[in-house]
Design a protein around this motif. Sequence first.
Motif, short mmCIF file in Angstrom:
data_model
loop_
_atom_site.label_atom_id
_atom_site.label_comp_id
_atom_site.label_asym_id
_atom_site.label_seq_id
_atom_site.Cartn_x
_atom_site.Cartn_y
_atom_site.Cartn_z
N SER A 131 -2.37 -23.57 -35.16
CA SER A 131 -1.75 -22.35 -35.69
C SER A 131 -2.20 -21.14 -34.87
O SER A 131 -1.40 -20.26 -34.56
N ALA A 132 -3.47 -21.12 -34.52
CA ALA A 132 -4.00 -20.02 -33.70
C ALA A 132 -3.35 -20.02 -32.32
O ALA A 132 -3.05 -18.95 -31.77
N ALA A 133 -3.11 -21.20 -31.75
CA ALA A 133 -2.47 -21.28 -30.43
C ALA A 133 -1.04 -20.74 -30.50
O ALA A 133 -0.61 -19.98 -29.61
N ALA A 134 -0.31 -21.11 -31.54
CA ALA A 134 1.06 -20.61 -31.69
C ALA A 134 1.06 -19.09 -31.88
O ALA A 134 1.86 -18.37 -31.28
N GLU A 135 0.15 -18.62 -32.72
CA GLU A 135 0.05 -17.18 -32.95
C GLU A 135 -0.36 -16.45 -31.67
O GLU A 135 0.12 -15.37 -31.38
N CYS A 136 -1.22 -17.07 -30.89
CA CYS A 136 -1.69 -16.47 -29.64
C CYS A 136 -0.55 -16.38 -28.63
O CYS A 136 -0.49 -15.44 -27.83
N ALA A 137 0.36 -17.35 -28.66
CA ALA A 137 1.54 -17.27 -27.79
C ALA A 137 2.38 -16.05 -28.16
O ALA A 137 2.89 -15.34 -27.28
N LEU A 138 2.50 -15.79 -29.45
CA LEU A 138 3.20 -14.57 -29.89
C LEU A 138 2.46 -13.33 -29.43
O LEU A 138 3.08 -12.34 -29.01
N ALA B 11 -1.96 -4.33 -17.78
CA ALA B 11 -1.62 -5.71 -17.40
C ALA B 11 -2.76 -6.71 -17.63
O ALA B 11 -2.50 -7.83 -18.09
N PRO B 12 -4.02 -6.38 -17.36
CA PRO B 12 -5.09 -7.35 -17.62
C PRO B 12 -5.17 -7.79 -19.09
O PRO B 12 -5.54 -8.92 -19.38
N TYR B 13 -4.79 -6.91 -20.00
CA TYR B 13 -4.78 -7.28 -21.41
C TYR B 13 -3.78 -8.41 -21.65
O TYR B 13 -4.10 -9.41 -22.29
N ALA B 14 -2.57 -8.26 -21.13
CA ALA B 14 -1.57 -9.31 -21.30
C ALA B 14 -2.01 -10.60 -20.61
O ALA B 14 -1.84 -11.70 -21.16
N LEU B 15 -2.59 -10.48 -19.44
CA LEU B 15 -3.06 -11.67 -18.72
C LEU B 15 -4.16 -12.39 -19.50
O LEU B 15 -4.18 -13.63 -19.57
N TRP B 16 -5.06 -11.64 -20.10
CA TRP B 16 -6.13 -12.26 -20.89
C TRP B 16 -5.54 -12.94 -22.13
O TRP B 16 -6.00 -14.02 -22.52
N CYS B 17 -4.52 -12.34 -22.73
CA CYS B 17 -3.89 -12.96 -23.90
C CYS B 17 -3.18 -14.26 -23.50
O CYS B 17 -3.19 -15.22 -24.27
N ILE B 18 -2.60 -14.29 -22.31
CA ILE B 18 -2.01 -15.53 -21.81
C ILE B 18 -3.11 -16.58 -21.61
O ILE B 18 -2.97 -17.74 -22.01
N PHE B 19 -4.22 -16.16 -21.00
CA PHE B 19 -5.36 -17.07 -20.83
C PHE B 19 -5.86 -17.57 -22.18
O PHE B 19 -6.16 -18.76 -22.35
N ALA B 20 -5.95 -16.68 -23.16
CA ALA B 20 -6.41 -17.06 -24.50
C ALA B 20 -5.47 -18.09 -25.12
O ALA B 20 -5.93 -19.01 -25.82
N THR B 21 -4.18 -17.97 -24.86
CA THR B 21 -3.21 -18.95 -25.36
C THR B 21 -3.46 -20.32 -24.72
O THR B 21 -3.49 -21.34 -25.42
N VAL B 22 -3.67 -20.33 -23.42
CA VAL B 22 -3.95 -21.59 -22.72
C VAL B 22 -5.25 -22.20 -23.23
O VAL B 22 -5.32 -23.41 -23.50
N LEU B 23 -6.27 -21.38 -23.39
CA LEU B 23 -7.57 -21.87 -23.86
C LEU B 23 -7.47 -22.41 -25.28
O LEU B 23 -7.98 -23.49 -25.58
N THR B 24 -6.83 -21.67 -26.16
CA THR B 24 -6.71 -22.11 -27.55
C THR B 24 -5.91 -23.41 -27.64
O THR B 24 -6.27 -24.32 -28.39
N THR B 25 -4.85 -23.50 -26.85
CA THR B 25 -4.05 -24.73 -26.83
C THR B 25 -4.88 -25.90 -26.31
O THR B 25 -4.81 -27.02 -26.86
N ALA B 26 -5.68 -25.67 -25.28
CA ALA B 26 -6.54 -26.73 -24.74
C ALA B 26 -7.55 -27.20 -25.78
O ALA B 26 -7.82 -28.40 -25.91
N ILE B 27 -8.11 -26.27 -26.53
CA ILE B 27 -9.05 -26.65 -27.59
C ILE B 27 -8.33 -27.44 -28.68
O ILE B 27 -8.83 -28.47 -29.16
#
Length: 160
Positions: A106-113, A137-153
């Motif tokens: 759920s956190a990964a899906a929300e993080c994608a949003l 732009a770094p904020y958006a990039l970090w949020c993309i990274f957070a989505t990848v990380l959360t999905t990997a977890i």
Amino acid sequence: MRASTIAKTAAAVAATAVSGSVATDPSSAWYRSLRKPPFQPPSAAFPIVWTALYADLALSAAAALDGLEGRGLEAERRRYLRALTANLVLNAGWSWLFWRARHPWSAAAECALLAASSADLVRRTARVSRASGAALAPYALWCIFATVLTTAIARRNPRA
């Protein structure tokens, strides 16, 4: 930028940070038991990165809001403010879904949003000021990274 606008965006961003922090517990047995990907940054990196990104967000948003007001674009300013508010709610919401609800998927899906919302905020900000958009732009990039990380977890811990 007006000091009053900076104070308002800083207060909103600080409230988001506090809300997320209240939910976060990296020392919990649950979190320590999770299998994490090799690209996970050390725990100490997160507060450093988020502090810088939150400061950037507060300043970039203030610049955009004042820029829109200065151009007499009140309707667009209101739309920007709604987009910023939605982004901050999504930002804080991730912590509650991941840490408190313990629902990595759920956190990964929300993080994608959140990542999509952050990219949209960069776009909106850049329309007012290219420099402020680039700074955000770094904020958006970090949020993309957070989505990848959360999905990997979530993938590594299907029963979490």
